[in-house]
Design a protein around this motif. Structure first.
Motif, PDB file in Angstrom:
ATOM      1  N   ALA A  57      26.377  42.088  39.837  1.00 25.10           N
ATOM      2  CA  ALA A  57      27.039  41.991  38.668  1.00 25.10           C
ATOM      3  C   ALA A  57      26.043  41.299  37.369  1.00 25.10           C
ATOM      4  CB  ALA A  57      28.163  40.994  38.733  1.00 25.10           C
ATOM      5  N   ALA A  58      25.188  40.374  37.781  1.00 25.51           N
ATOM      6  CA  ALA A  58      24.234  39.728  36.669  1.00 25.51           C
ATOM      7  C   ALA A  58      23.313  40.929  36.095  1.00 25.51           C
ATOM      8  CB  ALA A  58      23.636  38.591  37.402  1.00 25.51           C
ATOM      9  N   ALA A  59      22.905  41.961  37.054  1.00 23.72           N
ATOM     10  CA  ALA A  59      22.187  43.160  36.464  1.00 23.72           C
ATOM     11  C   ALA A  59      22.952  43.940  35.760  1.00 23.72           C
ATOM     12  CB  ALA A  59      21.376  43.557  37.661  1.00 23.72           C
ATOM     13  N   GLY A  60      24.213  43.818  35.590  1.00 25.11           N
ATOM     14  CA  GLY A  60      25.152  44.604  34.809  1.00 25.11           C
ATOM     15  C   GLY A  60      26.103  45.618  35.606  1.00 25.11           C
ATOM     16  N   LEU A  61      26.175  45.739  36.786  1.00 32.10           N
ATOM     17  CA  LEU A  61      27.075  46.319  37.570  1.00 32.10           C
ATOM     18  C   LEU A  61      28.709  45.748  37.321  1.00 32.10           C
ATOM     19  CD1 LEU A  61      25.254  47.018  40.938  1.00 32.10           C
ATOM     20  CD2 LEU A  61      25.753  48.733  38.988  1.00 32.10           C
ATOM     21  N   PRO A  62      29.494  46.458  37.247  1.00 34.60           N
ATOM     22  CA  PRO A  62      30.941  45.711  37.321  1.00 34.60           C
ATOM     23  C   PRO A  62      31.089  45.260  38.701  1.00 34.60           C
ATOM     24  CG  PRO A  62      30.919  48.247  36.706  1.00 34.60           C
ATOM     25  CD  PRO A  62      29.669  48.048  37.197  1.00 34.60           C
ATOM     26  N   ALA A  63      31.510  43.869  38.630  1.00 33.36           N
ATOM     27  CA  ALA A  63      31.867  43.260  39.719  1.00 33.36           C
ATOM     28  C   ALA A  63      32.345  43.740  40.809  1.00 33.36           C
ATOM     29  CB  ALA A  63      32.576  42.025  39.117  1.00 33.36           C
ATOM     30  N   ASP A  64      33.323  44.700  40.563  1.00 32.99           N
ATOM     31  CA  ASP A  64      34.023  45.498  41.844  1.00 32.99           C
ATOM     32  C   ASP A  64      33.033  46.151  42.622  1.00 32.99           C
ATOM     33  OD1 ASP A  64      34.188  47.025  39.669  1.00 32.99           O
ATOM     34  OD2 ASP A  64      36.038  47.828  40.502  1.00 32.99           O
ATOM     35  N   LEU A  65      32.390  46.986  41.765  1.00 31.14           N
ATOM     36  CA  LEU A  65      31.207  48.006  42.237  1.00 31.14           C
ATOM     37  C   LEU A  65      30.196  47.257  42.981  1.00 31.14           C
ATOM     38  CD1 LEU A  65      29.915  50.769  42.688  1.00 31.14           C
ATOM     39  CD2 LEU A  65      29.215  50.320  40.569  1.00 31.14           C
ATOM     40  N   ALA A  66      29.645  46.018  42.428  1.00 28.40           N
ATOM     41  CA  ALA A  66      28.726  45.255  43.062  1.00 28.40           C
ATOM     42  C   ALA A  66      28.994  44.938  44.348  1.00 28.40           C
ATOM     43  CB  ALA A  66      28.220  44.167  42.235  1.00 28.40           C
ATOM     44  N   MET A  67      30.201  44.387  44.528  1.00 26.15           N
ATOM     45  CA  MET A  67      30.900  43.928  45.512  1.00 26.15           C
ATOM     46  C   MET A  67      31.017  45.079  46.720  1.00 26.15           C
ATOM     47  SD  MET A  67      31.679  41.534  47.863  1.00 26.15           S
ATOM     48  CE  MET A  67      32.009  40.147  46.841  1.00 26.15           C
ATOM     49  N   ARG A  68      31.391  46.213  46.365  1.00 25.77           N
ATOM     50  CA  ARG A  68      31.468  47.277  47.462  1.00 25.77           C
ATOM     51  C   ARG A  68      30.084  47.682  47.778  1.00 25.77           C
ATOM     52  NH1 ARG A  68      35.089  49.078  43.612  1.00 25.77           N
ATOM     53  NH2 ARG A  68      33.859  50.835  42.714  1.00 25.77           N
ATOM     54  N   LEU A  69      28.948  47.609  46.800  1.00 25.22           N
ATOM     55  CA  LEU A  69      27.650  48.157  47.480  1.00 25.22           C
ATOM     56  C   LEU A  69      27.292  46.960  48.121  1.00 25.22           C
ATOM     57  CD1 LEU A  69      26.247  49.208  43.593  1.00 25.22           C
ATOM     58  CD2 LEU A  69      26.744  50.634  45.665  1.00 25.22           C
ATOM     59  N   ALA A  70      27.458  45.749  47.989  1.00 27.66           N
ATOM     60  CA  ALA A  70      26.902  44.636  48.808  1.00 27.66           C
ATOM     61  C   ALA A  70      27.548  44.827  50.159  1.00 27.66           C
ATOM     62  CB  ALA A  70      27.020  43.270  48.249  1.00 27.66           C
ATOM     63  N   ARG A  71      28.781  44.877  50.280  1.00 27.03           N
ATOM     64  CA  ARG A  71      29.594  45.022  51.465  1.00 27.03           C
ATOM     65  C   ARG A  71      29.015  46.177  52.289  1.00 27.03           C
ATOM     66  NH1 ARG A  71      35.086  42.764  51.906  1.00 27.03           N
ATOM     67  NH2 ARG A  71      35.221  43.817  53.807  1.00 27.03           N
ATOM     68  N   ALA A  72      28.933  47.451  51.755  1.00 26.08           N
ATOM     69  CA  ALA A  72      28.449  48.608  52.544  1.00 26.08           C
ATOM     70  C   ALA A  72      27.072  48.264  52.897  1.00 26.08           C
ATOM     71  CB  ALA A  72      28.745  49.708  51.625  1.00 26.08           C
ATOM     72  N   THR A  73      26.217  47.945  52.192  1.00 26.72           N
ATOM     73  CA  THR A  73      24.700  47.559  52.412  1.00 26.72           C
ATOM     74  C   THR A  73      24.685  46.968  53.657  1.00 26.72           C
ATOM     75  OG1 THR A  73      24.214  48.284  50.153  1.00 26.72           O
ATOM     76  CG2 THR A  73      22.532  47.102  51.522  1.00 26.72           C
ATOM     77  N   VAL A  74      25.024  45.630  53.628  1.00 33.17           N
ATOM     78  CA  VAL A  74      25.085  44.870  54.698  1.00 33.17           C
ATOM     79  C   VAL A  74      25.770  45.130  55.861  1.00 33.17           C
ATOM     80  CG1 VAL A  74      25.729  42.361  55.501  1.00 33.17           C
ATOM     81  CG2 VAL A  74      24.836  42.701  53.371  1.00 33.17           C
ATOM     82  N   ALA A  75      26.870  45.787  55.893  1.00 32.74           N
ATOM     83  CA  ALA A  75      27.593  46.450  57.060  1.00 32.74           C
ATOM     84  C   ALA A  75      26.538  47.389  57.501  1.00 32.74           C
ATOM     85  CB  ALA A  75      28.804  46.826  56.617  1.00 32.74           C
ATOM     86  N   GLY A  76      26.178  48.437  56.825  1.00 35.44           N
ATOM     87  CA  GLY A  76      25.390  49.619  57.327  1.00 35.44           C
ATOM     88  C   GLY A  76      24.144  48.926  57.797  1.00 35.44           C
TER      89      GLY A  76
END
Length: 275
Positions: free
Chosen positions: A197-216
């Protein structure tokens, strides 16, 4: 068809909350005969108690009529130990095994409430047990036989992998790494999402990306036989974006020393709680 999980007698489960309930579900899936299972939990919701009864499990039975169990699994809250153990201790026979997943309760503290020379296994699971992907470390006392250790191993494996240790003092470090570890991973997701989010992503998108990356990444690690270091190197191109990030994370004051301090703080606190 014969049962695939046979512990050589009856099993009494003290506490069917999140962890105890997850283990019970795993045992039934592995073929443990529900007719040989008793559950003691006065706070069990009526709908869950009813479901267990329909399956043939004795819910809050009269202990005097339950008989001598082969295994008593202690999944109660640590602060309830004294009261709960006083009611079940008379059921213990010379061959009854106690398996404890109570946080912070040592083998000595459990043994003090049971008949002399009782076989006891102390185990430390973690919350991914709820989805069958837990990791449990276990330590036996001197009275646990080979057959009892195999029974404990089978019961604990119902929710994931099991590692046996010979020294109970290591359980505090286990607690700090795998017992508390899921919280570290969840916080990593939070931190990655906030950074995105600090890098400019929408907060909800940033969370989805982070969750999927760690889970994967966790699933890739689970399925691969390669060391974690090799998997990391496979993602890292020289001079690329990942390398730039790893320069920060692997610096002298980066993630490793931070994690060492966090694990040591948890290990120290586990020792304080146990004493």
């Amino acid at each position: 068809m014969a049962d695939t999980l046979d512990i050589g007698g009856k099993l009494l489960l003290l506490g069917a909350g999140k962890m105890g309930g997850a283990m019970l579900e795993g045992w039934l899936k592995l073929g443990l005969d529900p007719a040989g299972v008793g559950v003691i939990d006065p706070y069990l919701p009526p709908e869950i108690a009813g479901d267990l009864s329909v399956k043939g499990i004795a819910v809050n039975p009269m202990l005097a009529s339950f008989g001598t169990p082969a295994v008593v699994l202690l999944a109660i809250k640590p602060q309830m130990m004294d009261v709960a153990m006083s009611s079940v201790a008379p059921l213990f026979g010379s061959d009854t095994l106690a398996v404890s997943i109570m946080a912070g309760k040592t083998i000595a503290s459990i043994a003090a409430l049971l008949p002399a020379d009782t076989a006891i296994v102390r185990a430390m699971p973690n919350t991914p047990a709820a989805v069958g992907r837990g990791i449990t470390a276990a330590v036996p006392n001197a009275f646990v036989t080979a057959d009892q250790e195999r029974a404990a191993d089978a019961l604990l494996r119902a929710t994931g992998a099991v590692e046996w240790v010979a020294d109970e003092s290591l359980i505090d470090a286990v607690t700090a790494v795998s017992g508390s570890g899921p919280a570290y991973v969840f916080h990593l997701v939070e931190a990655m999402a906030e950074a995105g989010a600090a890098a400019g992503l929408p907060a909800d998108l940033a969370m989805r990306l982070a969750r999927a990356t760690v889970a994967g990444s966790g699933e890739l690690l689970h399925r691969s036989d390669l060391p974690a270091a090799t998997l990391r190197q496979n993602v890292t191109s020289p001079g690329g974006t990942t390398a730039a990030a790893l320069e920060v994370l692997m610096a002298e004051n980066g993630l490793t020393p931070l994690m060492e301090r966090a694990v040591e703080a948890a290990r120290r606190r586990a020792g304080e709680l146990a004493s």
